[in-house]
Design a protein around this motif. Structure first.
Motif, PDB file in Angstrom:
ATOM      1  N   PRO A   1      33.515  19.381 -14.894  1.00 54.09           N
ATOM      2  CA  PRO A   1      33.381  18.549 -16.097  1.00 54.09           C
ATOM      3  C   PRO A   1      32.551  19.211 -17.185  1.00 54.09           C
ATOM      4  O   PRO A   1      32.692  18.874 -18.360  1.00 54.09           O
ATOM      5  CB  PRO A   1      32.675  17.289 -15.567  1.00 54.09           C
ATOM      6  N   PHE A   2      31.714  20.160 -16.814  1.00 57.54           N
ATOM      7  CA  PHE A   2      30.753  20.744 -17.753  1.00 57.54           C
ATOM      8  C   PHE A   2      31.219  22.068 -18.356  1.00 57.54           C
ATOM      9  O   PHE A   2      30.485  22.660 -19.141  1.00 57.54           O
ATOM     10  CB  PHE A   2      29.403  20.930 -17.051  1.00 57.54           C
ATOM     11  N   ASN A   3      32.410  22.527 -17.985  1.00 63.14           N
ATOM     12  CA  ASN A   3      32.906  23.820 -18.486  1.00 63.14           C
ATOM     13  C   ASN A   3      34.385  23.762 -18.812  1.00 63.14           C
ATOM     14  O   ASN A   3      35.169  23.145 -18.091  1.00 63.14           O
ATOM     15  CB  ASN A   3      32.717  24.933 -17.446  1.00 63.14           C
ATOM     16  N   SER A   4      34.747  24.448 -19.886  1.00 66.33           N
ATOM     17  CA  SER A   4      36.157  24.651 -20.221  1.00 66.33           C
ATOM     18  C   SER A   4      36.333  26.054 -20.789  1.00 66.33           C
ATOM     19  O   SER A   4      35.461  26.560 -21.502  1.00 66.33           O
ATOM     20  CB  SER A   4      36.650  23.621 -21.244  1.00 66.33           C
ATOM     21  N   LEU A   5      37.475  26.657 -20.463  1.00 67.20           N
ATOM     22  CA  LEU A   5      37.875  27.950 -21.015  1.00 67.20           C
ATOM     23  C   LEU A   5      39.195  27.763 -21.743  1.00 67.20           C
ATOM     24  O   LEU A   5      40.164  27.257 -21.162  1.00 67.20           O
ATOM     25  CB  LEU A   5      38.055  28.983 -19.900  1.00 67.20           C
ATOM     26  N   LEU A   6      39.246  28.173 -23.010  1.00 62.72           N
ATOM     27  CA  LEU A   6      40.443  28.066 -23.835  1.00 62.72           C
ATOM     28  C   LEU A   6      40.748  29.468 -24.349  1.00 62.72           C
ATOM     29  O   LEU A   6      39.997  30.002 -25.168  1.00 62.72           O
ATOM     30  CB  LEU A   6      40.211  27.081 -24.976  1.00 62.72           C
TER      31      LEU A   6
ATOM     32  N   PHE B   1      33.302  26.904 -23.196  1.00 62.83           N
ATOM     33  CA  PHE B   1      32.440  25.754 -23.463  1.00 62.83           C
ATOM     34  C   PHE B   1      31.541  25.454 -22.268  1.00 62.83           C
ATOM     35  O   PHE B   1      31.991  25.469 -21.125  1.00 62.83           O
ATOM     36  CB  PHE B   1      33.284  24.497 -23.707  1.00 62.83           C
ATOM     37  N   THR B   2      30.269  25.122 -22.548  1.00 60.87           N
ATOM     38  CA  THR B   2      29.360  24.545 -21.556  1.00 60.87           C
ATOM     39  C   THR B   2      28.735  23.297 -22.165  1.00 60.87           C
ATOM     40  O   THR B   2      28.126  23.366 -23.236  1.00 60.87           O
ATOM     41  CB  THR B   2      28.256  25.528 -21.143  1.00 60.87           C
ATOM     42  N   PHE B   3      28.926  22.158 -21.503  1.00 56.05           N
ATOM     43  CA  PHE B   3      28.363  20.886 -21.948  1.00 56.05           C
ATOM     44  C   PHE B   3      27.102  20.623 -21.130  1.00 56.05           C
ATOM     45  O   PHE B   3      27.156  20.516 -19.905  1.00 56.05           O
ATOM     46  CB  PHE B   3      29.374  19.757 -21.753  1.00 56.05           C
TER      47      PHE B   3
END
Length: 411
Positions: A309-314, A323-325
């Motif tokens: 939930p705390f990371n996304s790669l685009l 992204f790191t939330f």
């Protein structure tokens, strides 16, 4: 003595399907504290890229809740330690980043080497054994250049965690990348409210002209917040089928992954095509930098990965947006973005930073305003969760996983 969690369990059971969460989940300090313990501290999250600390002794700190983690490059690897001196607990590193040949506590000058071993402690008793007083290690893995940590005392197996997204990440060669630009967007909104916004594209046509300039309305409807997060678009499905066949012939990875059964993990991945012959996630659709990873030619594809939930790669073929939330309080979240390019790409020749960051910088600035306005309304005594749209399936999916995980932790 076990805490009585009856009130929270009852609150969880009151939540309605296809509606957002009640106010307390976005404002309450106790729920936030439970969230940090049971979600943030139990997930493998990436908090940086190895290129941020290229030389021996380079370090940076990752601070979360009451914990501070030292991420430092040693002789042969990157080490992660709790920023706690074994003498009387002082922080050892007091600057957010820097370089240290040895880790020296500023309080009483206990000295540790870069592998966390205590090598000097003045005026201690003769029976004092330095071997027993190494720095506490933080669970960490350097995978494809991404530095993952897990603050749990008993972390889930990393190989099991990364397995469904491994091939998608490895395709882009992030282990041969460098940070082109990094920026943090402090946002006055609860971490779940921040992720709710990220998990739906119902608002994109209204709020994100840059995103809608790059991505077609059919993609936004079907995949704007990831697979299975919006109603199907027959036009985009046709485009996806055609692109999959073409890309398979080239020999590149296609397909998607989403969680089918409940687990501790919340992961997703897919490869989809850009529209209108675009090759990269840029304003004009033209390449922004040199090819990365296993790509020998542009395939017009876009890789979207959620490792937690705390990371996304685009990722386009030529650069990655990571992204790191980071939850900072019941109504505060830091959104940190790293833009990565091939390590040999030269700024001003192979890539232009403004071109690379343009879309997600503009979009995240707009999201910051949206989330903060949303939080202000949620704080009102008149806030009542309203029904979700067909384009907010991603929000509902995340909510169900969150509530089920939370309930499991409280029983």
């Amino acid at each position: 003595m076990k805490k009585d969690n009856t009130q929270f369990i009852e609150l969880i059971k009151k939540q309605k399907n296809n509606f957002p969460l009640d106010q307390a989940f976005y404002t309450n300090q106790e729920i936030y504290d439970i969230d940090v313990k049971n979600f943030l501290f139990n997930q493998w999250i990436f908090i940086g890229h190895e290129s941020r600390i290229p030389n021996k002794g380079d370090y940076f700190l990752f601070d979360i809740d009451k914990e501070s983690i030292i991420i430092i490059r040693g002789d042969n690897k990157i080490n992660c330690f709790f920023n706690v001196c074994r003498h009387r607990g002082s922080h050892i590193c007091v600057n957010k980043e820097g370089k240290m040949n040895k880790l020296v506590c500023p309080y009483h000058s206990w000295v540790y080497d870069l592998d966390g071993k205590l090598i000097k402690a003045r005026m201690m008793p003769k029976n004092f054994d330095k071997e027993n007083w190494k720095l506490h290690k933080c669970n960490s893995i350097n995978f494809e250049g991404l530095i993952f940590i897990n603050l749990s005392d008993n972390p889930d197996d990393f190989n099991e965690f990364i397995k469904p997204t491994r091939n998608f990440i490895e395709l882009h060669g992030l282990n041969n990348a460098k940070i082109a630009f990094r920026k943090t967007y402090p946002t006055n909104g609860n971490w779940k409210l921040t992720l709710d916004n990220f998990h739906e594209c119902y608002h994109c046509q209204t709020a994100h002209p840059e995103y809608c300039e790059v991505h077609s309305k059919d993609y936004i409807q079907a995949y704007g917040a990831g697979n299975n997060t919006g109603p199907e678009s027959l036009e985009f499905s046709k485009r996806l089928d055609e692109w999959n066949k073409k890309t398979n012939k080239i020999g590149y990875l296609t397909g998607e992954y989403s969680e089918k059964e409940f687990s501790n993990f919340y992961r997703s991945a897919e490869r989809t095509p850009f529209s209108r012959n675009r090759l990269s996630e840029t304003k004009n659709g033209k390449p922004a930098s040199t090819l990365m990873g296993h790509f020998n030619e542009f395939d017009g594809g876009y890789t979207t990965i959620g490792t937690s939930p705390f990371n996304s790669l685009l990722m386009s073929n030529d650069f990655a947006t990571a992204f790191t939330f980071i939850p900072r309080g019941p109504m505060r979240t830091d959104v940190e973005i790293m833009w990565l390019v091939d390590k040999d790409a030269v700024e001003g020749i192979d890539y232009n930073i403004e071109n690379i960051i343009w879309m997600w910088d503009k979009t995240t600035i707009a999201d910051k305003k949206i989330i903060e306005d949303n939080q202000k309304g949620v704080n009102s005594k008149k806030y009542i969760p309203g029904p979700l749209s067909e384009m907010e399936k991603g929000l509902e999916k995340f909510k169900k996983w969150y509530l089920k995980t939370l309930l499991k932790s409280l029983k």
